[in-house]
Design a protein around this motif. Structure first.
Motif, short mmCIF file in Angstrom:
data_model
loop_
_atom_site.label_atom_id
_atom_site.label_comp_id
_atom_site.label_asym_id
_atom_site.label_seq_id
_atom_site.Cartn_x
_atom_site.Cartn_y
_atom_site.Cartn_z
N GLN A 104 18.51 50.16 47.98
CA GLN A 104 19.63 49.58 47.23
C GLN A 104 19.26 48.22 46.67
OE1 GLN A 104 23.06 49.99 49.78
NE2 GLN A 104 23.23 52.12 49.18
N THR A 105 18.46 47.47 47.40
CA THR A 105 18.02 46.17 46.89
C THR A 105 17.16 46.32 45.65
OG1 THR A 105 18.14 45.10 49.03
CG2 THR A 105 16.63 44.15 47.43
N ILE A 106 16.15 47.21 45.70
CA ILE A 106 15.24 47.27 44.55
C ILE A 106 15.87 47.99 43.37
CG2 ILE A 106 13.09 47.05 45.84
CD1 ILE A 106 12.76 50.07 45.43
N SER A 107 16.89 48.84 43.62
CA SER A 107 17.49 49.52 42.48
C SER A 107 18.73 48.76 41.99
CB SER A 107 17.86 50.96 42.83
OG SER A 107 18.80 50.98 43.87
N GLY A 108 19.12 47.69 42.72
CA GLY A 108 20.20 46.84 42.24
C GLY A 108 21.56 47.52 42.23
N ASN A 109 21.84 48.37 43.21
CA ASN A 109 23.18 48.92 43.31
C ASN A 109 23.46 49.29 44.76
OD1 ASN A 109 23.20 52.03 43.86
ND2 ASN A 109 21.44 51.59 42.56
N ARG A 110 24.73 49.60 45.03
CA ARG A 110 25.12 49.83 46.42
C ARG A 110 25.52 51.28 46.66
NH1 ARG A 110 27.95 45.58 48.82
NH2 ARG A 110 27.07 43.59 48.26
N ILE A 111 25.27 52.16 45.71
CA ILE A 111 25.72 53.54 45.85
C ILE A 111 24.56 54.49 46.12
CG2 ILE A 111 26.90 55.43 44.67
CD1 ILE A 111 28.53 53.39 43.18
N LEU A 112 23.43 54.20 45.49
CA LEU A 112 22.31 55.13 45.63
C LEU A 112 21.53 54.85 46.91
CD1 LEU A 112 21.10 55.03 41.96
CD2 LEU A 112 22.57 56.69 43.08
N THR A 113 21.10 55.93 47.56
CA THR A 113 20.21 55.79 48.71
C THR A 113 19.05 56.76 48.48
OG1 THR A 113 21.34 57.51 49.94
CG2 THR A 113 22.09 55.26 50.29
N PRO A 114 17.96 56.58 49.23
CA PRO A 114 16.83 57.49 49.04
C PRO A 114 17.25 58.95 49.17
CG PRO A 114 16.23 55.72 50.53
CD PRO A 114 17.68 55.54 50.20
N ALA A 115 18.16 59.23 50.12
CA ALA A 115 18.53 60.63 50.35
C ALA A 115 19.29 61.19 49.16
CB ALA A 115 19.37 60.74 51.61
N ILE A 116 20.18 60.38 48.57
CA ILE A 116 20.95 60.86 47.43
C ILE A 116 20.02 61.09 46.24
CG2 ILE A 116 22.77 60.24 45.78
CD1 ILE A 116 24.11 58.72 48.08
N MET A 117 18.98 60.26 46.14
CA MET A 117 18.03 60.42 45.04
C MET A 117 17.01 61.52 45.30
SD MET A 117 18.99 58.08 42.95
CE MET A 117 17.66 57.70 41.83
N GLY A 118 17.07 62.17 46.46
CA GLY A 118 16.19 63.32 46.67
C GLY A 118 14.88 63.03 47.37
N PHE A 119 14.76 61.90 48.07
CA PHE A 119 13.52 61.63 48.80
C PHE A 119 13.24 62.70 49.86
CE2 PHE A 119 11.37 57.46 48.29
CZ PHE A 119 12.08 57.02 47.21
N ASP A 120 14.30 63.05 50.62
CA ASP A 120 14.05 64.01 51.69
C ASP A 120 13.84 65.43 51.12
OD1 ASP A 120 16.62 64.10 50.92
OD2 ASP A 120 17.49 64.00 52.90
N ALA A 121 14.46 65.71 49.97
CA ALA A 121 14.21 66.99 49.32
C ALA A 121 12.74 67.09 48.94
CB ALA A 121 15.08 67.14 48.08
N LEU A 122 12.18 65.97 48.53
CA LEU A 122 10.76 65.92 48.19
C LEU A 122 9.92 66.25 49.43
CD1 LEU A 122 8.85 65.14 45.88
CD2 LEU A 122 8.90 62.81 46.71
N TYR A 123 10.35 65.72 50.57
CA TYR A 123 9.61 65.98 51.81
C TYR A 123 9.64 67.46 52.15
CZ TYR A 123 8.00 65.54 56.59
OH TYR A 123 7.27 65.66 57.74
N VAL A 124 10.82 68.05 52.08
CA VAL A 124 10.93 69.48 52.41
C VAL A 124 10.13 70.32 51.42
CG1 VAL A 124 12.54 71.39 52.75
CG2 VAL A 124 13.19 69.10 53.44
N LEU A 125 10.12 69.90 50.16
CA LEU A 125 9.33 70.62 49.16
C LEU A 125 7.85 70.59 49.50
CD1 LEU A 125 9.00 72.08 46.46
CD2 LEU A 125 8.92 69.88 45.34
N ILE A 126 7.36 69.40 49.84
CA ILE A 126 5.94 69.27 50.18
C ILE A 126 5.61 70.16 51.38
CG2 ILE A 126 4.22 67.67 51.11
CD1 ILE A 126 5.53 65.48 49.39
N LEU A 127 6.52 70.16 52.35
CA LEU A 127 6.32 70.97 53.55
C LEU A 127 6.30 72.46 53.21
CD1 LEU A 127 7.94 69.83 56.73
CD2 LEU A 127 8.03 72.24 56.29
#
Lengths: 314, 250
Positions: A58-81
């Protein structure tokens, strides 16, 4: 003033941890402590990883709503797996050392995340709705590709993948604890060292450039750490969508400061209290009728909607 | 001295700056003026390293923009931000305190704190010190930003259209403070201005730009003429000379 609150949070976490370890022990205390100790450690790691990753993102993207999970970070992990299972086949995959596998996954994830999300941050900075939409679409796309791959593979391979794609706080993968702890503590340590830089990056691109912290470099570094943290947490419990958001929103409420020296430990403590306290309450008080992930995701989802509505009104 | 050599810049294939070379010596207030799309803000952003340089070279004294260490550049050249994120969590004192970051990197010394208090006194911010940024008026917030760049203690200060969203009183007060920084604190101010009258009133030197090129350069009273207004801004606003300086009748 914030120091006192951090102290209170620490005490609360201690109380939760003690309650989790010592209440309702039937039979050997020693066995229960070992068994629960591992689970407690896993919960604390996940909590800290999710919280710090969310606050940093949230600090580097300058907002308080987005989180890594909402942006699909963990989906990326499951995809790689999933891709790894497809490429290697389930038997070969299961014979791999889980620690090594996790390291490889985390590395791949760092590379992919810096590429994907680095680009997104550069193009979408300052345009929250565009970033939110792109992120959500990206997450759906990653999940769809994963879904496609999972349909193509045979059922035994699918079972291997599936085990990794659902959140379960009660059965955290404690055999990965060693590697996870190492990776997580490393990333958390580096995040702590970035705390002053994060304060400056939070001001936005112009001010941080002027003060000698080029935003691109800081963002890339933070994205790397976030990837490691999300990878660790996802490997341990599977993907959780809204937990990070719940924690970060509570953190800003309890600790309304810009200083990451307070925010980072504060969010990790709050996250630990929610996870350990919640797990204790569900296991001991409500006798396991609802999984913690469902409760946490429900609350997090509500917070997400509230923040979104508030953001839209403004 | 800021030296720009053979600077060209494209955005999506469209040329924004075409082979600009200009030198801004130390001291004084230099205003960049010109019609919309002339490339003023791009030129300033390139000097400020806010956007990556494509062709050409920019040096600030012995430092090369884009090559020299960012920490060194941050002690030589400050950029005035128009907004900051996280404004609700920042007090004026926090914000001004960030100006010392290039020196202490997160661990302020008593000297740093003293300079921050000095800066706030100089810019009349002490009564507002504990107020959160988003409770301030536009003019007060702008003053806090200028105070932050002041305590950054750099030789050069770059400002991109700082008068946007400011009323007449706040605009004049800001320009007077910049003038004071240049005259009494040895700062070099480079500022993009939309309003020519502000440029002629407060700047020592104007750089007039059109279509990515520099088309005039010099003291306002020498450069700003009715013909220039007509050729550069393509409008027939009359020009009067009032108390020795040109005033565009808008």
């Amino acid at each position: 003033m914030y120091r006192n609150r951090l102290l209170l949070l620490t005490l609360a976490l201690l109380a939760c941890a003690l309650a989790y370890l010592f209440t309702g022990v039937k039979g050997s205390l020693e066995f229960a402590l070992m068994f629960r100790g591992k689970k407690l450690a896993a919960l604390l790691l996940i909590g800290a990883a999710q919280a710090v990753a969310a606050v940093m993102f949230q600090t580097i993207s300058g907002n308080r709503i987005l989180t890594p999970a909402i942006m699909g970070f963990d989906a990326l992990y499951v995809l790689i797996l999933t891709a790894a299972v497809v490429a290697l086949g389930a038997p070969a995959y299961q014979q791999l050392d889980p620690g090594l596998l996790m390291l490889t996954n985390a590395t791949l994830m760092c590379a992919a995340a810096v590429m994907l999300f680095g680009l997104l941050l550069r193009k979408g900075q300052g345009d929250l709705m565009r970033m939110l939409l792109t992120g959500v679409v990206l997450a759906v796309m990653l999940r769809s590709i994963t879904g496609l791959l999972q349909r193509v593979i045979d059922p035994s391979e699918y079972a291997v993948v599936q085990a990794a794609s659902f959140a379960r706080f009660s059965r955290a993968e404690t055999d990965l604890l060693g590697v996870s702890a190492l990776l997580c503590c490393g990333a958390l340590g580096l995040a702590w060292r970035m705390r002053h830089r994060l304060d400056v990056l939070a001001l936005g691109p112009v001010a941080s450039t002027s003060l000698g912290e080029p935003p691109l470099r800081g963002q890339r570094r933070a994205l790397l750490l976030i990837s490691v943290l999300v990878a660790v947490s996802t490997a341990l419990v599977g993907p959780v969508a809204f937990f990070g958001l719940l924690v970060s929103a509570l953190t800003y409420l309890v600790l309304p400061t810009y200083r990451h020296a307070i925010l980072l430990p504060g969010s990790a403590l709050i996250s630990g209290v929610i996870l350990v306290g919640g797990q204790w309450a569900l296991e001991r008080v409500f006798a396991f009728t609802t999984p913690l992930s469902v409760v946490v995701e429900f609350l997090g989802g509500v917070v997400f909607l509230l923040l979104l509505m508030k953001g839209l009104k403004r | 001295m800021i030296e720009v050599q053979n600077l060209s810049h494209d955005i999506h294939g469209a040329p924004i700056l075409r082979d600009i070379s200009v030198t801004v010596p130390k001291g004084g207030v230099t205003a960049l003026v010109g019609p919309n799309g002339a490339g003023k803000s791009t030129l300033l952003s390139l000097m400020a390293r806010l956007i990556p340089r494509q062709q050409g070279r920019i040096t600030v004294d012995e430092l090369v923009v884009g090559e020299s260490d960012d920490k060194d550049l941050a002690r030589r050249l400050a950029i005035l931000p128009q907004t900051v994120h996280a404004a609700s969590r920042l007090t004026v004192r926090d914000l001004v305190g960030f100006g010392r970051y290039p020196y202490h990197r997160g661990r302020p010394t008593p000297d740093d704190r003293a300079m921050v208090e000095d800066g706030m006194r100089l810019f009349d911010l002490l009564p507002l010190a504990e107020r959160s940024l988003d409770t301030l008026s536009g003019g007060q917030r702008q003053r806090a930003f200028v105070a932050m760049t002041y305590v950054q203690d750099t030789d050069y200060l770059l400002l991109d259209e700082p008068l946007n969203n400011l009323d007449l009183a706040a605009s004049r007060a800001l320009m007077a403070r910049l003038r004071d920084l240049a005259d009494n604190k040895d700062r070099t101010v480079i500022i993009v201005l939309h309003d020519i009258n502000f440029a002629t009133a407060y700047a020592d030197r104007v750089l007039v730009m059109k279509e990515g090129r520099l088309c005039a350069d010099g003291a306002p009273q020498d450069v700003i003429t009715e013909t220039l207004i007509q050729s550069v801004f393509e409008t027939d606003a009359p020009l009067r000379t009032v108390e020795g300086r040109p005033v565009v009748m808008v």
